[in-house]
Design a protein around this motif. Structure first.
Motif, PDB file in Angstrom:
ATOM      1  N   GLY A 196     -24.275 -34.160  49.344  1.00  0.00           N
ATOM      2  CA  GLY A 196     -23.088 -34.720  49.979  1.00  0.00           C
ATOM      3  C   GLY A 196     -23.364 -35.939  50.822  1.00  0.00           C
ATOM      4  O   GLY A 196     -22.491 -36.403  51.545  1.00  0.00           O
ATOM      5  N   GLY A 205     -11.456 -34.990  47.849  1.00  0.00           N
ATOM      6  CA  GLY A 205     -12.551 -34.318  47.168  1.00  0.00           C
ATOM      7  C   GLY A 205     -12.748 -34.867  45.774  1.00  0.00           C
ATOM      8  O   GLY A 205     -13.868 -35.128  45.340  1.00  0.00           O
ATOM      9  N   LEU A 240     -11.530 -35.612  52.571  1.00  0.00           N
ATOM     10  CA  LEU A 240     -12.711 -34.811  52.887  1.00  0.00           C
ATOM     11  C   LEU A 240     -12.768 -34.443  54.368  1.00  0.00           C
ATOM     12  O   LEU A 240     -13.303 -33.415  54.754  1.00  0.00           O
ATOM     13  N   TYR A 264     -11.874 -31.015  55.443  1.00  0.00           N
ATOM     14  CA  TYR A 264     -12.648 -29.892  54.906  1.00  0.00           C
ATOM     15  C   TYR A 264     -13.465 -29.212  56.002  1.00  0.00           C
ATOM     16  O   TYR A 264     -13.944 -29.863  56.918  1.00  0.00           O
ATOM     17  N   THR A 278     -16.984 -27.123  57.001  1.00  0.00           N
ATOM     18  CA  THR A 278     -18.371 -27.332  56.577  1.00  0.00           C
ATOM     19  C   THR A 278     -18.660 -26.604  55.266  1.00  0.00           C
ATOM     20  O   THR A 278     -19.293 -27.132  54.363  1.00  0.00           O
ATOM     21  N   GLN A 328     -17.146 -28.410  52.380  1.00  0.00           N
ATOM     22  CA  GLN A 328     -17.940 -29.592  52.042  1.00  0.00           C
ATOM     23  C   GLN A 328     -19.182 -29.206  51.255  1.00  0.00           C
ATOM     24  O   GLN A 328     -19.568 -29.893  50.312  1.00  0.00           O
TER      25      GLN A 328
END
Lengths: 271, 439
Positions: free
Chosen positions: B95, B104, B143, B146, B148, B151
């Motif tokens: 990431g 995303g 994103l 999101y 953790t 992600q």
């Protein structure tokens, strides 16, 4: 001799195509990031050169009031200013963007395997697009006045040469800025100095003859001269000027590329 | 055909204590060196045939990640070579390429291109990745919204876009929820089963054992062992045990030093309430192995002896001794009182002495534990608080799994038996006979 690992997906001819795809994507990405979040968004690309030209025009025409040469006629001077500022922004904005292109992307350098030479390229191209609006404005302005001649068709060639020049220099600056971030801070100052030493705010005729050497060492002299003759005079540019431009472009592009590629594998270690 | 070949690989990092040092070195054209050199890898060589799965184990800073980055081509060797045949992809801190402003889906697209896919390929594969991530409608949100965990899901999903010949994985399975981690492990398993080469760096020996056939142990930039995963892991574990043991012995010594100081402070003048430690005092608690040497790190199945040394100023009959073992997270593992076991501890005379509590075969699974010890009156409850002396957290020790590929709380002793004849044979017939079949 160290051997590089892994034949990546970016190898060979296929890799060239991938790089262009990457450059296209990252350029689009950089443009989006550049204006995302600001209220006026893309309008800043147009507003910036307009404001810049207005400020300098005010400064020169109302404060300094030159009595000789093109400076004595406000309408002429604004055209001189615009035709100087357009190529200047095509240099200054991309260089500033290139200088931070690696430093702001450290996760990509250290964690992801991909051709990082495209990072400065995409940032330079994005800045060429946003910095190029000044040139666009000038062309539209001249067109509305009916002063645009056939020689304007050659302008893209000049832009191309300039972009090559800036790409090479951008690689160089980006590579140095990784190990020496001070470059990022020094650059705006150096660019300012460079601008004052280039015929942006003035035309070459306004310069005392003692400073003629500037025109030889500073690649922006022939560059701006080419733009002015193509756009303002509608005349063939001095072939010597074009040749010098081409020479600078080729030299900068090649040297910048070679140095960047030689140093690229150590970037991940330095950061 | 080998997929990975590493020959005498060296990697030195140069550290400058300041940026000016780097400048100084440039200024004098490298005639004088200002950098401190750290050899992260010092001449490592090994080969991995195509289709093999190799785990890289070793302590922090052993050079595992450096090795992986060299193989991935992110960094270049100082000398020697690291070759990979075929396409390679590296999962290193997933990431890194994500941008919070993009959705995303957009981030997946960018990842695909960065991983070297053409736009067409990305669009062809993105649906699979989206399904893998299991993010539902969230995939089309930015994103930055999101969590953790989400992600982490997206990040792993992004790396499933490419199917390289050689996959390098660096400690990326440590994040995310249990369910998704399991899914990622299965993905990597399937990846390897399809005949591709896998190299995995992890601290988690359990994971290495379940995913890899072979292990390479790296320490301080050198290759220590290379071979079947069980052998190398066992060797590594033994070395870690030794080191851990020394560390814990130190901790326990400090604990005691601290305790004897506080005890001295406590033993000031004042009303003597019956009972108290001025009468019978726990002088020391020792952890010993079967050969009576002090030890703090045990393997399941070893012998653990808890020796309670006491000092008595009175005569007393049958004091009750109790020992409790608690896991660091508070789970009470086991509790023993001499009174419960109806052991006569006998008559105590003024002076010193000791009792041993022997765990002949330690059944505890891997973990860290506290030992609590108390000496109480004879007539009280086994675990009552009418103590002569009581020491909570008297000692600490850890247990490591000797051979198990997965951690358990208790290594219960069991017996496997094969039925000689059907165990339940009420209705003999043509149906399957219960119990084990002989072939």
């Amino acid at each position: 001799m160290p051997v590089m690992a892994g034949e990546s997906r970016f190898a060979g001819w296929q890799g060239v195509g991938r790089r262009f795809e990457l450059i296209w994507l990252l350029t689009r990405d950089a443009l989006r990031k550049q204006f995302a979040g600001s209220l006026l968004g893309l309008w800043w690309a147009i507003l910036k050169p307009v404001l810049l030209v207005s400020v300098y025009a005010f400064l020169v025409l109302s404060v300094f009031r030159p009595s000789a040469g093109a400076g004595s006629n406000p309408a002429d001077y604004i055209l001189i200013l615009m035709s100087g500022m357009a190529p200047w922004l095509l240099l200054a904005e991309p260089l500033a963007a290139a200088s931070v292109s690696l430093a702001t992307n450290t996760p990509l350098l250290t964690k992801v395997l991909f051709p990082i030479e495209v990072l400065p390229v995409s940032r330079v191209l994005a800045a060429v697009v946003s910095g190029g609006t000044a040139l666009l404005l000038l062309v539209v302005f001249l067109g509305m006045q009916g002063r645009l001649g056939l020689w304007a068709v050659v302008v893209p060639v000049a832009v191309m040469l300039q972009v090559l020049f800036v790409l090479g220099l951008g690689w160089l600056i980006a590579a140095v800025a990784v190990t020496l971030p001070d470059v990022i801070h020094a650059l705006p100052f150096l660019l300012n100095l460079w601008m004052l030493l280039s015929p942006v705010l003035y035309s070459p005729e306004m310069v005392p003859s003692g400073l003629g050497w500037l025109g030889i060492v500073n690649p922006m002299w022939p560059t701006i001269a080419v733009y002015r003759s193509l756009l303002l005079d509608n005349a063939a540019p001095d072939p010597a000027h074009l040749a010098i431009m081409g020479g600078w472009a080729a030299a900068s592009f090649l040297i910048g590329y070679v140095i960047f590629m030689k140093r690229r594998t150590m970037f991940a270690d330095v950061i | 055909m080998h997929a990975i070949r590493v020959i005498d690989l060296w990697k030195a990092y140069r550290y400058y204590s300041s940026r000016t040092d780097r400048l100084k070195e440039w200024a004098c054209l490298g005639l004088k060196r200002y950098a401190a050199t750290v050899d992260a890898l010092q001449g490592i060589s090994f080969e991995v045939p195509a289709g093999e799965s190799v785990g890289i184990i070793g302590r922090n800073g052993a050079g595992k990640s450096t090795l992986l980055r060299l193989l991935a081509g992110i960094s270049s060797p100082t000398s020697g070579s690291a070759e990979v045949q075929g396409t390679v992809a590296a999962m290193i801190e997933l990431g890194a390429q994500f941008h919070p402003d993009y959705t995303g889906r957009e981030n997946l697209e960018i990842s695909g291109i960065l991983l070297g896919l053409s736009r067409k390929d990305v669009l062809a594969r993105i649906q699979d990745a989206i399904e893998f991530a299991e993010l539902g409608d969230q995939i089309d949100h930015q994103l930055r919204t999101y969590s953790t965990g989400m992600q982490a899901r997206l990040a792993f999903a992004a790396s499933t876009l490419v199917k390289p010949d050689v996959l390098l994985v660096d400690e990326v399975l440590a994040v995310g929820d249990q369910y998704f981690v399991g899914k990622c492990v299965r993905y990597i398993q399937e990846f390897h089963r399809s005949g591709r080469t896998l190299m995995l760096v992890s601290h988690d020996l359990t994971l290495i054992r379940s995913l890899c056939r072979r292990a390479v142990w790296v320490d301080r930039g050198r290759l220590i062992a290379d071979g079947p995963v069980s052998d190398v892991c066992a060797k590594y574990l033994r070395s870690v045990q030794q080191e851990e043991n020394e560390k814990l012995l130190g901790i326990n010594r400090e604990l005691w030093a601290l305790r004897s100081r506080t005890q001295k402070e406590l033993a000031g003048p004042g009303g003597r309430v019956m009972p108290d430690r001025t009468q019978i005092r726990i002088a020391q608690v020792q952890l010993l192995d079967g050969r009576e040497t002090a030890k703090s790190c045990f393997l399941t199945g070893e012998t653990l002896v808890i020796r309670i040394r006491f000092q008595s100023h009175i005569e007393y009959r049958n004091p009750n001794l109790s020992v409790a073992i608690e896991r660091l997270d508070g789970l009470m593992m086991t509790c023993h009182a001499s009174k419960d076991a109806q052991i006569e501890t006998g008559r105590i005379e003024p002076g010193e002495g000791w009792f041993d509590l022997v765990f002949q075969t330690l059944l505890l699974g891997p973990g860290s534990y506290w030992v609590h010890v108390a000496v109480t009156l004879d007539e009280t409850l086994a675990y009552g608080d009418t103590n002569f002396d009581r020491l909570d957290r008297a000692q600490t020790f850890t247990v490591m799994a000797a051979s198990r590929p997965y951690p358990v709380v208790v290594e219960h002793p069991v017996q496997w038996k094969r039925g000689e004849r059907p165990l339940i044979a009420r209705e003999p017939g043509p149906g399957r006979t219960p119990g084990m079949q002989s072939n």
